[in-house]
Design an enzyme around this catalytic site. Sequence first.
Site, PDB file in Angstrom:
ATOM      1  N   GLU A   1       4.975  -5.585   5.751  1.00 55.68           N
ATOM      2  CA  GLU A   1       5.386  -4.189   5.958  1.00 55.68           C
ATOM      3  C   GLU A   1       6.144  -3.977   7.268  1.00 55.68           C
ATOM      4  O   GLU A   1       5.900  -3.003   7.977  1.00 55.68           O
ATOM      5  CB  GLU A   1       4.144  -3.273   5.943  1.00 55.68           C
ATOM      6  CG  GLU A   1       3.355  -3.364   4.667  1.00 55.68           C
ATOM      7  CD  GLU A   1       2.021  -2.638   4.746  1.00 55.68           C
ATOM      8  OE1 GLU A   1       1.660  -1.994   3.752  1.00 55.68           O
ATOM      9  OE2 GLU A   1       1.332  -2.739   5.783  1.00 55.68           O
TER      10      GLU A   1
HETATM   11  C1  TNX Z   1      -1.495  -2.790   3.151  1.00 57.73           C
HETATM   12  S1  TNX Z   1      -0.840  -5.295   2.059  1.00 57.73           S
HETATM   13  C2  TNX Z   1      -1.529  -3.532   4.310  1.00 57.73           C
HETATM   14  C3  TNX Z   1      -2.431  -3.152   5.386  1.00 57.73           C
HETATM   15  C4  TNX Z   1      -3.295  -1.985   5.010  1.00 57.73           C
HETATM   16  C5  TNX Z   1      -3.683  -2.097   3.550  1.00 57.73           C
HETATM   17  C6  TNX Z   1      -4.622  -1.036   3.101  1.00 57.73           C
HETATM   18  C7  TNX Z   1      -0.713  -5.646   3.572  1.00 57.73           C
HETATM   19  C8  TNX Z   1      -0.448  -7.017   3.856  1.00 57.73           C
HETATM   20  N1  TNX Z   1      -0.860  -4.695   4.503  1.00 57.73           N
HETATM   21  O1  TNX Z   1      -1.730  -2.877   6.569  1.00 57.73           O
HETATM   22  O2  TNX Z   1      -4.416  -1.986   5.827  1.00 57.73           O
HETATM   23  O3  TNX Z   1      -2.534  -2.035   2.769  1.00 57.73           O
HETATM   24  O4  TNX Z   1      -5.031  -1.278   1.800  1.00 57.73           O
END
Ligand code: TNX
Length: 538
Positions: free
Chosen positions: A349
């Site tokens: 992200e």
């Molecule tokens: C996505 S999926 C994130 C996290 C969050 C999570 C909550 C991913 C690698 N990163 O930053 O905590 O969703 O479900």
Amino acid sequence: MTKRLSRTSLLGTAVVSLMALGLPAVATSASAAPAAAHPVSERTVADVIPAPVQAKANPKADFTLSPLTVIRTDFGASPDTKQVANYLAGLLRPSTGYPLPVIAAPNFGWPAISLVLGHADPSAGTEGYQLDVAKSGVTLRANTATGLFEGVQSLRQLLPSQVEAKTVQHTKWTVSGGAILDYPRFGTRSAMLDVARHFFNPTQVETYIDQLSQYKINTLHLHLADDQGWRIEIKSWPNLTKIGGSTEVGGGAGGFYTQAQYTDIVKYAAARHITIVPEIDMPGHTNAAQASYPELNCTGIAPPLYTGTDVGFSSYCVSSPTTYKFLDDVIREISAITPGKYFGVGGDEAHSTSAADYATFYSHVLPIVAKYGKAAVGWHEIATVTPPVSAVPEYWDTSGTNADVVAAAARGNKILMAPANKAYLDQKYNVDSPLGLDWAGLVEVKDAYDWDPATTVKGVDKDSEIAGVEAALWSETISTSDNIEYLAFPRLLGDAEIAWSPKSTHNWDNYSQRLAKQGPRMTAEGIDFYRSPQVNWQ
Ligand code: TNX
């Protein structure tokens, strides 16, 4: 041992001297006589979770522990083997109240649980084991101490659930008879704990480690840095913990591990055959570090600390050499106290980092990881930068299509499977779940079990392309051990079984019946699990 003897002596026991055999004296006690027991048929060798490769029940071969039972290793057993024997004794003594001395000697025919290193079926490999329960005793064989440890986890499930209690219980300590030959489908059976959004102290982490090891999880990935907190001491950059460690989601006090505490967690895990994988998220999810040091920002200005739950707003300054000096120090210091071969480089992200910057960033960072002797694990976005084949992209998405991940697998990178709609332990079970998020959908116990790593990403369909499974517990909504337990249990058992057991054993009806029998075990252990209506709990 002394305590136990004096307690039983007070009850007017006969002390049987085994000194002649070089054994410690063992007390037998009429008061230790079994009370009403659950019929042993309630559990068989075929009930074990994760499901074993082969399990043949033999109700005529039940073995019953007594105050005379010994835990035996071979004479001259390795320290690793003795450690497993002592671990087993530590599990069984509190609830049975039996002395269960650990002895290293040939078997002279006394009632024993024997741990034998070597002479296991070759198919047991480096993590598997063979467990034989006969009327006369239990024999556990494995090619490694890890295999013995995993066998002990199965053995504990063959005893009444009260074995998990921390105080003396009065029951008949029958071990279900039969034979198991067992080994894992995947080498990596991982759990991830996010200690950044909310901090969990070393004792809380160690409690989780004990719970994980019970289901043959062998990896604990610690998410040590995110926007809301930096959780590990870096001696060359002290503000990371002084400032970046001082808060968490919701504005609580946060916290961090000193390097000494982290080292203790690593050792605690190693004694339970679990490897710690430290992760420092980057190039996004970095606000806590950037709030601690202005020079980690392209603007030269430190942002305020962040205690919300948004993602994707932060990025290290990709064009600045300071960023890489910083990350070199961080990776060096953490690698030096991490015996495991992996270092987690985040990568998810990074919405505030351009694709070009993202690639530039990892062209600097991946060689640093290699320089300190580690291989990289990263969220699957790292597949876009063509990392070395030693790197493990972790697939977290829900769509099941990802050309970069497929290409990485084709180049030889092993993929770790953590599809959020199946393996994310932080998703709500149902609309009424008091804890958890729901961006990936509701994940009931059946959803968490009904998936296969080899059909998770279209085009990554061979077991040989897959490192294993990770059950990820993000902590935006949780802050206590009870909260961890509520979200992780019982879904974690499904992930553990998917990671360990042969695909041929996969069957919800059968699994849910076995899971139901784990209820009293989790209760005896004090695990605050979610009593899903999908399971006919005992
Ligand atoms: C996505 S999926 C994130 C996290 C969050 C999570 C909550 C991913 C690698 N990163 O930053 O905590 O969703 O479900």
